[in-house]
Design an enzyme around this catalytic site. Structure first.
Site, PDB file in Angstrom:
ATOM      1  N   SER A   1      48.783  53.317  57.965  1.00 43.59           N
ATOM      2  CA  SER A   1      48.184  52.916  56.687  1.00 43.59           C
ATOM      3  C   SER A   1      49.311  52.510  55.738  1.00 43.59           C
ATOM      4  CB  SER A   1      47.423  54.096  56.073  1.00 43.59           C
ATOM      5  OG  SER A   1      47.086  53.823  54.725  1.00 43.59           O
TER       6      SER A   1
ATOM      7  N   TYR B   1      47.576  62.779  53.389  1.00 44.09           N
ATOM      8  CA  TYR B   1      47.186  61.660  54.266  1.00 44.09           C
ATOM      9  C   TYR B   1      48.348  60.670  54.379  1.00 44.09           C
ATOM     10  CZ  TYR B   1      44.790  57.343  55.699  1.00 44.09           C
ATOM     11  OH  TYR B   1      44.426  56.184  56.345  1.00 44.09           O
TER      12      TYR B   1
HETATM   13  P1  NAP Z   1      35.767  55.321  60.178  1.00 43.77           P
HETATM   14  O1  NAP Z   1      34.940  54.085  60.048  1.00 43.77           O
HETATM   15  O2  NAP Z   1      35.443  56.516  59.353  1.00 43.77           O
HETATM   16  O3  NAP Z   1      35.812  55.729  61.724  1.00 43.77           O
HETATM   17  C1  NAP Z   1      36.558  56.838  62.111  1.00 43.77           C
HETATM   18  C2  NAP Z   1      36.460  56.975  63.611  1.00 43.77           C
HETATM   19  O4  NAP Z   1      37.323  58.055  64.032  1.00 43.77           O
HETATM   20  C3  NAP Z   1      35.069  57.337  64.089  1.00 43.77           C
HETATM   21  O5  NAP Z   1      34.851  56.701  65.339  1.00 43.77           O
HETATM   22  C4  NAP Z   1      35.156  58.864  64.265  1.00 43.77           C
HETATM   23  O6  NAP Z   1      34.225  59.362  65.223  1.00 43.77           O
HETATM   24  C5  NAP Z   1      36.565  58.988  64.789  1.00 43.77           C
HETATM   25  N1  NAP Z   1      37.200  60.297  64.642  1.00 43.77           N
HETATM   26  C6  NAP Z   1      37.472  60.977  63.514  1.00 43.77           C
HETATM   27  N2  NAP Z   1      38.098  62.134  63.798  1.00 43.77           N
HETATM   28  C7  NAP Z   1      38.208  62.181  65.152  1.00 43.77           C
HETATM   29  C8  NAP Z   1      38.731  63.129  66.057  1.00 43.77           C
HETATM   30  N3  NAP Z   1      39.292  64.275  65.630  1.00 43.77           N
HETATM   31  N4  NAP Z   1      38.654  62.866  67.391  1.00 43.77           N
HETATM   32  C9  NAP Z   1      38.099  61.714  67.844  1.00 43.77           C
HETATM   33  N5  NAP Z   1      37.593  60.773  67.015  1.00 43.77           N
HETATM   34  C10 NAP Z   1      37.635  61.018  65.694  1.00 43.77           C
HETATM   35  O7  NAP Z   1      37.311  55.007  59.829  1.00 43.77           O
HETATM   36  P2  NAP Z   1      38.186  53.665  59.862  1.00 43.77           P
HETATM   37  O8  NAP Z   1      38.273  53.166  58.463  1.00 43.77           O
HETATM   38  O9  NAP Z   1      37.745  52.771  60.925  1.00 43.77           O
HETATM   39  O10 NAP Z   1      39.607  54.311  60.187  1.00 43.77           O
HETATM   40  C11 NAP Z   1      40.244  54.152  61.427  1.00 43.77           C
HETATM   41  C12 NAP Z   1      41.725  54.356  61.212  1.00 43.77           C
HETATM   42  O11 NAP Z   1      42.197  53.416  60.244  1.00 43.77           O
HETATM   43  C13 NAP Z   1      42.120  55.741  60.694  1.00 43.77           C
HETATM   44  O12 NAP Z   1      43.266  56.195  61.375  1.00 43.77           O
HETATM   45  C14 NAP Z   1      42.457  55.488  59.230  1.00 43.77           C
HETATM   46  O13 NAP Z   1      43.418  56.396  58.742  1.00 43.77           O
HETATM   47  C15 NAP Z   1      42.998  54.087  59.289  1.00 43.77           C
HETATM   48  N6  NAP Z   1      42.953  53.375  58.009  1.00 43.77           N
HETATM   49  C16 NAP Z   1      41.756  53.057  57.440  1.00 43.77           C
HETATM   50  C17 NAP Z   1      41.757  52.386  56.223  1.00 43.77           C
HETATM   51  C18 NAP Z   1      40.492  51.987  55.519  1.00 43.77           C
HETATM   52  O14 NAP Z   1      40.558  51.532  54.351  1.00 43.77           O
HETATM   53  N7  NAP Z   1      39.324  52.111  56.136  1.00 43.77           N
HETATM   54  C19 NAP Z   1      42.972  52.062  55.595  1.00 43.77           C
HETATM   55  C20 NAP Z   1      44.161  52.415  56.222  1.00 43.77           C
HETATM   56  C21 NAP Z   1      44.146  53.062  57.426  1.00 43.77           C
HETATM   57  P3  NAP Z   1      32.665  59.710  64.800  1.00 43.77           P
HETATM   58  O15 NAP Z   1      32.009  58.360  64.596  1.00 43.77           O
HETATM   59  O16 NAP Z   1      32.122  60.429  65.977  1.00 43.77           O
HETATM   60  O17 NAP Z   1      32.731  60.500  63.550  1.00 43.77           O
END
Ligand code: NAP
Length: 248
Positions: free
Chosen positions: A143, A157
């Protein structure tokens, strides 16, 4: 070489967009999730409809026993992992460091740091020539918080993603001679469910106007960079970061 791709946390958001994009690029795909069975099955159905072999596996990537079970399922149903996206991550409500509990900090570090390190370990046991592999590619989803710090909101985080960045650099150098590339993407504000974990599901809509590009990003825009780094098109890239943050 058969391409077997494990994407942690791919039931929703960036991971799901990555699975859908990978479906058209010749990968066999494992869709891992924590608890949202319905979303994982929905993405898997869409991936299969595009002609790719795919499975869903529930496993908490903050627990090594579950990671071992996850990789064993992939071994037996898709083949040994050649490509890994460490995407699963967590976030907690906005607060200052003096209000952060030990439970919160441990969960953050176990999911965002130890999880990707352990998944990389088990992927390397399948990718490295010394273990019978033929090389591979790992992409970590970090991130821009790692270089911004997220003060007064989520310093924990940001620090977890900073650790993931250091891990990316160190591991990339460690395994480069053995044909494994390790890179990372650093998204900014992306429209996914993730922000609900902070207590503000509409966070991106509220803040996007202040970004240089004036808008939040999409999961598909992040997936494009992940798939490029993962692929042979990025054959000379290792220890590299692609920021996808609209100029932030
Ligand atoms: P999201 O839509 O909330 O999806 C999160 C995913 O991770 C879901 O599939 C969830 O499974 C899974 N998950 C969470 N904890 C887990 C665990 N302990 N074991 C296995 N699976 C787990 O989030 P996202 O925005 O796509 O984020 C994905 C990545 O991008 C993360 O690493 C986040 O830090 C990074 N990121 C996101 C943003 C943003 O603005 N969205 C910005 C920077 C970085 P379930 O569906 O079963 O809950």
């Amino acid at each position: 070489m058969e391409k077997v791709l494990l994407i942690t946390g791919s039931s929703r958001g960036i991971g799901a967009a990555t699975a859908l994009l990978a479906a058209g690029q010749g990968y066999r795909i494992c869709i891992n999730y924590l608890s949202d069975y319905a979303s994982a099955e929905k993405i898997c159905t869409q991936v299969r409809a595009m002609g790719a072999q795919a499975i869903t596996v529930q496993a908490d990537v903050s627990n090594e026993d579950e990671i071992i079970r996850l990789f064993a399922r992939v071994d037996s149903e898709l083949g040994r992992v050649t490509h890994l996206v460490n995407n699963a991550g967590t976030l907690s409500s906005a607060c200052r460091v003096e209000d952060m509990s030990e439970f919160r900090l441990l969960k953050m570090m176990m999911t965002n740091v130890v999880g990707p390190m352990l998944c990389s370990k088990h992927a390397l046991l399948r990718m490295l020539p010394a273990h019978g592999g033929s090389g591979g590619s790992i992409v970590n989803v970090s991130s821009v918080a790692s270089r911004l710090g997220a003060s007064n909101e989520y310093v924990d985080y940001a620090a977890s993603k900073g650790a993931l960045d250091s891990f990316t650099i160190g591991l990339s150098k460690e395994v480069a001679p053995e044909g494994v590339r390790v890179n990372a993407v650093r998204p900014g504000f992306i429209f996914t469910d993730f922000h609900a974990l902070s207590g503000d599901a509409s966070r991106v809509s509220k803040l996007e106007g202040a970004l240089p590009m004036g808008r939040g990003g999409t999961a598909e825009e992040v997936a494009e960079a992940i798939l490029w780094l993962l692929s042979d098109k990025a054959s000379y890239a290792t220890g590299t970061f692609i920021d996808l943050a609209g100029g932030r």
